[in-house]
Design a protein around this motif. Structure first.
Motif, PDB file in Angstrom:
ATOM      1  N   SER A 126       0.817  -1.216   0.000  1.00  0.00           N
ATOM      2  CA  SER A 126       0.000   0.000   0.000  1.00  0.00           C
ATOM      3  C   SER A 126       0.853   1.270   0.000  1.00  0.00           C
ATOM      4  CB  SER A 126      -0.950   0.002   1.193  1.00  0.00           C
ATOM      5  OG  SER A 126      -0.237  -0.029   2.404  1.00  0.00           O
ATOM      6  N   PRO A 183      -3.483   3.483  -8.556  1.00  0.00           N
ATOM      7  CA  PRO A 183      -3.613   4.942  -8.590  1.00  0.00           C
ATOM      8  C   PRO A 183      -3.663   5.512  -7.172  1.00  0.00           C
ATOM      9  CG  PRO A 183      -5.708   3.902  -9.108  1.00  0.00           C
ATOM     10  CD  PRO A 183      -4.691   2.800  -9.005  1.00  0.00           C
ATOM     11  N   LYS A 184      -3.323   6.795  -7.036  1.00  0.00           N
ATOM     12  CA  LYS A 184      -3.320   7.446  -5.728  1.00  0.00           C
ATOM     13  C   LYS A 184      -4.685   7.418  -5.065  1.00  0.00           C
ATOM     14  CE  LYS A 184       0.586  10.294  -6.791  1.00  0.00           C
ATOM     15  NZ  LYS A 184       1.263  11.536  -6.715  1.00  0.00           N
ATOM     16  N   LYS A 185      -5.753   7.430  -5.850  1.00  0.00           N
ATOM     17  CA  LYS A 185      -7.108   7.430  -5.302  1.00  0.00           C
ATOM     18  C   LYS A 185      -7.618   6.021  -4.965  1.00  0.00           C
ATOM     19  CE  LYS A 185      -9.035   7.222  -9.879  1.00  0.00           C
ATOM     20  NZ  LYS A 185      -9.976   7.655 -10.836  1.00  0.00           N
ATOM     21  N   PHE A 186      -6.754   5.003  -5.086  1.00  0.00           N
ATOM     22  CA  PHE A 186      -7.156   3.614  -4.869  1.00  0.00           C
ATOM     23  C   PHE A 186      -7.645   3.384  -3.437  1.00  0.00           C
ATOM     24  CE2 PHE A 186      -6.148  -0.819  -3.718  1.00  0.00           C
ATOM     25  CZ  PHE A 186      -6.926  -1.472  -4.661  1.00  0.00           C
ATOM     26  N   LYS A 187      -8.808   2.767  -3.312  1.00  0.00           N
ATOM     27  CA  LYS A 187      -9.377   2.403  -2.005  1.00  0.00           C
ATOM     28  C   LYS A 187      -9.212   0.904  -1.834  1.00  0.00           C
ATOM     29  CE  LYS A 187     -12.034   6.320  -1.460  1.00  0.00           C
ATOM     30  NZ  LYS A 187     -11.959   7.262  -0.461  1.00  0.00           N
ATOM     31  N   ASP A 188      -8.439   0.501  -0.841  1.00  0.00           N
ATOM     32  CA  ASP A 188      -8.146  -0.907  -0.584  1.00  0.00           C
ATOM     33  C   ASP A 188      -9.405  -1.639  -0.110  1.00  0.00           C
ATOM     34  OD1 ASP A 188      -7.149  -3.367   0.152  1.00  0.00           O
ATOM     35  OD2 ASP A 188      -5.937  -2.607   1.804  1.00  0.00           O
ATOM     36  N   MET A 206       2.195   1.506  -3.500  1.00  0.00           N
ATOM     37  CA  MET A 206       1.042   1.491  -4.403  1.00  0.00           C
ATOM     38  C   MET A 206       1.248   0.494  -5.553  1.00  0.00           C
ATOM     39  SD  MET A 206      -1.050   3.436  -2.901  1.00  0.00           S
ATOM     40  CE  MET A 206      -2.367   3.750  -4.031  1.00  0.00           C
ATOM     41  N   GLU A 209      -7.316   0.065 -12.840  1.00  0.00           N
ATOM     42  CA  GLU A 209      -8.538   0.867 -12.820  1.00  0.00           C
ATOM     43  C   GLU A 209      -9.429   0.375 -11.679  1.00  0.00           C
ATOM     44  OE1 GLU A 209     -10.404   1.017 -16.635  1.00  0.00           O
ATOM     45  OE2 GLU A 209      -8.619   1.815 -17.594  1.00  0.00           O
ATOM     46  N   SER A 210      -9.453  -0.952 -11.465  1.00  0.00           N
ATOM     47  CA  SER A 210     -10.224  -1.510 -10.347  1.00  0.00           C
ATOM     48  C   SER A 210      -9.717  -2.894  -9.991  1.00  0.00           C
ATOM     49  CB  SER A 210     -11.713  -1.563 -10.683  1.00  0.00           C
ATOM     50  OG  SER A 210     -11.970  -2.549 -11.660  1.00  0.00           O
TER      51      SER A 210
END
Length: 86
Positions: free
Chosen positions: A36, A52-57, A39, A80-81
Motif C-alpha cells: 500500500s 492509482p493514488k485514489k485507490f481504495k483498498d 502502491m 482501474e479496479s
C-alpha cells in the motif's frame, strides 16, 4: 456534400480504432504481494500493477483471488479496479 462525407467517414474509422486500442484489459489471479505504501500489486504469475493514488483498498492480502481491470500507461500496467473474487 461528397467532399464532407469522405473526411467524416475517415474520422469515424480513426476514432473507432483508437477507442478499441485504448480498451482496458482484464486479468484474474492470486495476490503474491500488495504494498500500500509503494502502491503496487503483484500477482502469483509475476505480473505487477501500479495502483492509482485514489485507490481504495477493499481488503487486499496475499493469497486472495482477485479480478484486476487495468490499462497501459507508458511501460506500467495501471489498475482501474480490483475486485476480490469469492
Amino acid at each position: 456534400m461528397r467532399k464532407l462525407l469522405v473526411p467524416a467517414a475517415a474520422a469515424a474509422v480513426l476514432a473507432t480504432s483508437a477507442l478499441a486500442f485504448a480498451a482496458a484489459q482484464h486479468t484474474d489471479g492470486t495476490i503474491k504481494t500488495y504494498d500500500s505504501k509503494a502502491m503496487s500489486l503483484t500477482l502469483s504469475d509475476g505480473s505487477t500493477y501500479v495502483l492509482p493514488k485514489k485507490f481504495k483498498d477493499p481488503g487486499l492480502k496475499a493469497g486472495e483471488k482477485v479480478s484486476v481491470i487495468w490499462d497501459m500507461s507508458g511501460k506500467n500496467k495501471v489498475v482501474e479496479s480490483v475486485k476480490i473474487m469469492h
